[in-house]
Scaffold this motif. Structure first.
Motif, PDB file in Angstrom:
ATOM      1  N   UNK A  12       0.983  -1.658  -0.021  1.00  0.00           N
ATOM      2  CA  UNK A  12      -0.284  -0.071  -0.156  1.00  0.00           C
ATOM      3  C   UNK A  12       0.918   1.550   0.308  1.00  0.00           C
ATOM      4  N   UNK A  13       0.876   1.966  -0.820  1.00  0.00           N
ATOM      5  CA  UNK A  13       1.181   3.023  -1.073  1.00  0.00           C
ATOM      6  C   UNK A  13       1.230   4.284   0.117  1.00  0.00           C
ATOM      7  N   UNK A  14       2.929   4.825   0.496  1.00  0.00           N
ATOM      8  CA  UNK A  14       3.266   5.935   0.948  1.00  0.00           C
ATOM      9  C   UNK A  14       2.723   7.667   0.593  1.00  0.00           C
ATOM     10  N   UNK A  15       2.176   8.576   1.097  1.00  0.00           N
ATOM     11  CA  UNK A  15       2.504   9.644   0.450  1.00  0.00           C
ATOM     12  C   UNK A  15       2.783  10.830   0.294  1.00  0.00           C
ATOM     13  N   UNK A  16       3.682  11.153   0.665  1.00  0.00           N
ATOM     14  CA  UNK A  16       4.332  12.675   1.134  1.00  0.00           C
ATOM     15  C   UNK A  16       2.973  13.217   0.837  1.00  0.00           C
ATOM     16  N   UNK A  17       2.497  14.252   1.787  1.00  0.00           N
ATOM     17  CA  UNK A  17       1.329  14.821   1.775  1.00  0.00           C
ATOM     18  C   UNK A  17       2.186  16.542   1.043  1.00  0.00           C
ATOM     19  N   UNK A  18       2.778  16.271   0.855  1.00  0.00           N
ATOM     20  CA  UNK A  18       3.048  17.780   0.629  1.00  0.00           C
ATOM     21  C   UNK A  18       3.420  17.895  -1.295  1.00  0.00           C
ATOM     22  N   UNK A  19       3.704  17.116  -1.675  1.00  0.00           N
ATOM     23  CA  UNK A  19       4.522  16.942  -2.824  1.00  0.00           C
ATOM     24  C   UNK A  19       3.312  15.646  -3.184  1.00  0.00           C
ATOM     25  N   UNK A  20       2.606  14.976  -2.603  1.00  0.00           N
ATOM     26  CA  UNK A  20       1.710  13.938  -3.336  1.00  0.00           C
ATOM     27  C   UNK A  20       2.851  12.329  -3.900  1.00  0.00           C
ATOM     28  N   UNK A  21       4.131  12.695  -3.598  1.00  0.00           N
ATOM     29  CA  UNK A  21       4.117  11.519  -4.176  1.00  0.00           C
ATOM     30  C   UNK A  21       4.496  10.687  -3.580  1.00  0.00           C
ATOM     31  N   UNK A  22       4.353   9.328  -3.743  1.00  0.00           N
ATOM     32  CA  UNK A  22       4.746   8.337  -3.288  1.00  0.00           C
ATOM     33  C   UNK A  22       6.402   7.640  -2.929  1.00  0.00           C
ATOM     34  N   UNK A  44      -2.978  20.421   9.633  1.00  0.00           N
ATOM     35  CA  UNK A  44      -2.267  20.029  10.806  1.00  0.00           C
ATOM     36  C   UNK A  44      -0.540  19.454  10.806  1.00  0.00           C
ATOM     37  N   UNK A  45      -0.224  19.905   9.510  1.00  0.00           N
ATOM     38  CA  UNK A  45       1.419  19.292  10.047  1.00  0.00           C
ATOM     39  C   UNK A  45       1.865  17.951   9.205  1.00  0.00           C
ATOM     40  N   UNK A  46       0.785  17.148   8.841  1.00  0.00           N
ATOM     41  CA  UNK A  46       0.628  15.609   8.632  1.00  0.00           C
ATOM     42  C   UNK A  46       2.038  15.240   7.610  1.00  0.00           C
ATOM     43  N   UNK A  47       3.236  14.361   8.082  1.00  0.00           N
ATOM     44  CA  UNK A  47       3.890  14.111   6.888  1.00  0.00           C
ATOM     45  C   UNK A  47       4.050  14.010   5.670  1.00  0.00           C
ATOM     46  N   UNK A  48       2.885  12.400   6.154  1.00  0.00           N
ATOM     47  CA  UNK A  48       2.634  11.142   5.193  1.00  0.00           C
ATOM     48  C   UNK A  48       1.583  10.902   5.021  1.00  0.00           C
ATOM     49  N   UNK A  49       0.894  10.153   4.118  1.00  0.00           N
ATOM     50  CA  UNK A  49      -0.807   9.891   4.460  1.00  0.00           C
ATOM     51  C   UNK A  49      -0.589   8.874   3.850  1.00  0.00           C
ATOM     52  N   UNK A  50      -1.316   7.292   4.524  1.00  0.00           N
ATOM     53  CA  UNK A  50      -1.423   6.512   3.865  1.00  0.00           C
ATOM     54  C   UNK A  50      -3.654   5.913   3.846  1.00  0.00           C
ATOM     55  N   UNK A  51      -3.644   5.375   2.822  1.00  0.00           N
ATOM     56  CA  UNK A  51      -5.220   5.194   2.984  1.00  0.00           C
ATOM     57  C   UNK A  51      -5.595   4.830   1.174  1.00  0.00           C
ATOM     58  N   UNK A  52      -6.936   4.189   1.814  1.00  0.00           N
ATOM     59  CA  UNK A  52      -7.885   4.190   0.499  1.00  0.00           C
ATOM     60  C   UNK A  52      -7.526   5.040  -0.499  1.00  0.00           C
ATOM     61  N   UNK A  53      -7.820   6.291  -0.110  1.00  0.00           N
ATOM     62  CA  UNK A  53      -7.615   8.005  -0.791  1.00  0.00           C
ATOM     63  C   UNK A  53      -6.554   7.816  -2.191  1.00  0.00           C
ATOM     64  N   UNK A  54      -5.137   7.722  -1.736  1.00  0.00           N
ATOM     65  CA  UNK A  54      -3.864   7.105  -2.758  1.00  0.00           C
ATOM     66  C   UNK A  54      -4.181   6.214  -3.296  1.00  0.00           C
ATOM     67  N   UNK A  55      -4.307   5.113  -2.254  1.00  0.00           N
ATOM     68  CA  UNK A  55      -4.583   3.877  -3.210  1.00  0.00           C
ATOM     69  C   UNK A  55      -4.336   2.770  -1.905  1.00  0.00           C
ATOM     70  N   UNK A  56      -5.567   1.519  -2.395  1.00  0.00           N
ATOM     71  CA  UNK A  56      -6.041  -0.213  -1.835  1.00  0.00           C
ATOM     72  C   UNK A  56      -3.894  -0.451  -1.846  1.00  0.00           C
TER      73      UNK A  56
END
Ligand code: C2E
Ligand code: MG
Ligand code: MG
Ligand code: MG
Length: 279
Positions: free
Chosen positions: A45-55, A252-264
């Motif tokens: 499951x991808x982890x995405x940089x919240x500022x750049x949108x990159x995996x 809120x300044x979170x660094x990275x997101x992981x979840x269905x929004x960026x990919x299962x």
């Protein structure tokens, strides 16, 4: 068949209990040969940089579909595997798969960071420091490409076990990083924060998913992010499903997101396609 109740009295098992025990017995039986049958798999499951949108990385998650037991979710599988000791085989399978995958990706110029999940029992019964290092070496993987995710329960138990802390320290010295998974749901103790070599905090999905439903949630999540930052941790939000959640987390300044929004969680080849299409 009986089970004892609180005061020593004995009650018959309910049909529900029977169902559960039968299912557990079936899973145990089938699990013993699951790896021989080659029907376990690792998804990413991808982890995405919240500022750049990159995996920036991916979490490796085990999947098991058995002819008799059907699809066995990790929530069902892992506790049984931990209890029976079969977690060692699963852990090894995931470690091998991930290292081979990283090696394969490297031949095509992909140097993705991968996280694996570990149970405390693996570190208790085995020399995980050597095992992980050997696998990384054999596949020419850089240790700093691997993160080991541990839960608060793991952390709480590890705190009292010198040999586990030692293995974690050795791995950290070689470049492997540790993430505290499902943060906020377990046995919140702050003692282990200074004892264990943790460098990443994963805020549990239950907080993220009620971000806009519960009034206090943004403040709570903000506090978690601030805490993580003050400890110099990388902060990841799990279970991000909506743009709204993503936006709140970015603010809120979170660094990275992981979840269905960026990919299962998907097969390695699919993740590779996502990486390519993002270039
Ligand atoms: P986890 O490590 O917290 O992994 C994240 C879980 O959340 C995964 O469930 C993932 O599929 C799910 N998830 C990701 N994004 C979303 C989302 O946007 N919404 C929702 N509702 N869920 C999302 P999964 O794959 O079923 O795994 C469950 C748990 O089982 C994992 O939680 C982890 O604790 C454990 N697990 C999985 N694979 C392994 C493994 O290889 N070894 C060990 N020891 N545990 C594992
Ligand atoms: Mg995890
Ligand atoms: Mg988690
Ligand atoms: Mg979990």
């Amino acid at each position: 068949k009986v089970k004892s109740q609180g005061g020593g009295s004995i009650a018959a098992l309910s049909p529900d209990d029977h169902g559960r025990l039968n299912r557990k017995a079936l899973i145990e039986k089938r699990l013993m040969h699951a790896l021989d049958r080659n029907n376990m798999q690792v998804l990413y499951q991808p982890q995405v940089d919240i500022l750049t949108g990159r995996i920036t990385g991916a979490e490796a998650l085990v999947r098991w579909r058995d002819e008799e037991a059907g699809i066995v979710s990790p929530e069902e599988l892992i506790p049984i595997a931990e209890e029976t000791g079969l977690i060692h085989d699963i852990g090894l399978f995931v470690l091998e798969s991930v290292c081979q995958q990283m090696k394969d990706w490297a031949t095509r110029g992909i140097n993705l960071h991968v996280s694996i999940n570990s149970s405390v029992r693996e570190f208790r019964d085995k020399d995980m420091a050597s095992l992980i290092q050997e696998h990384l070496d054999q596949n020419n993987c850089r240790p700093d490409q691997l993160t080991v995710e541990i839960t608060e329960k793991f952390a709480l138990e590890a705190e009292a076990e010198r040999s586990i802390i030692r293995q974690m320290m050795l791995l950290q010295q070689s470049g492997v990083t540790f993430a505290l998974d499902d943060f906020g749901t377990g046995y919140a103790s702050f003692r282990y924060m200074q004892l264990l070599p943790i460098s990443e905090l994963k805020i549990d999905k239950q907080f993220i998913q009620s971000l806009s439903q519960q009034e206090k949630m943004p403040k709570l999540v903000s506090g978690m992010i601030q805490f993580g930052k003050s400890m110099d941790f990388r902060v990841i939000a799990e279970g991000v499903e909506t743009n709204e959640q993503f936006e709140v987390l970015r603010t809120l300044g979170c660094d990275v997101t992981q979840g269905y929004l960026s990919g299962h969680p998907v097969e390695a080849a699919e993740l590779e396609r996502w990486l390519k299409s993002a270039d």
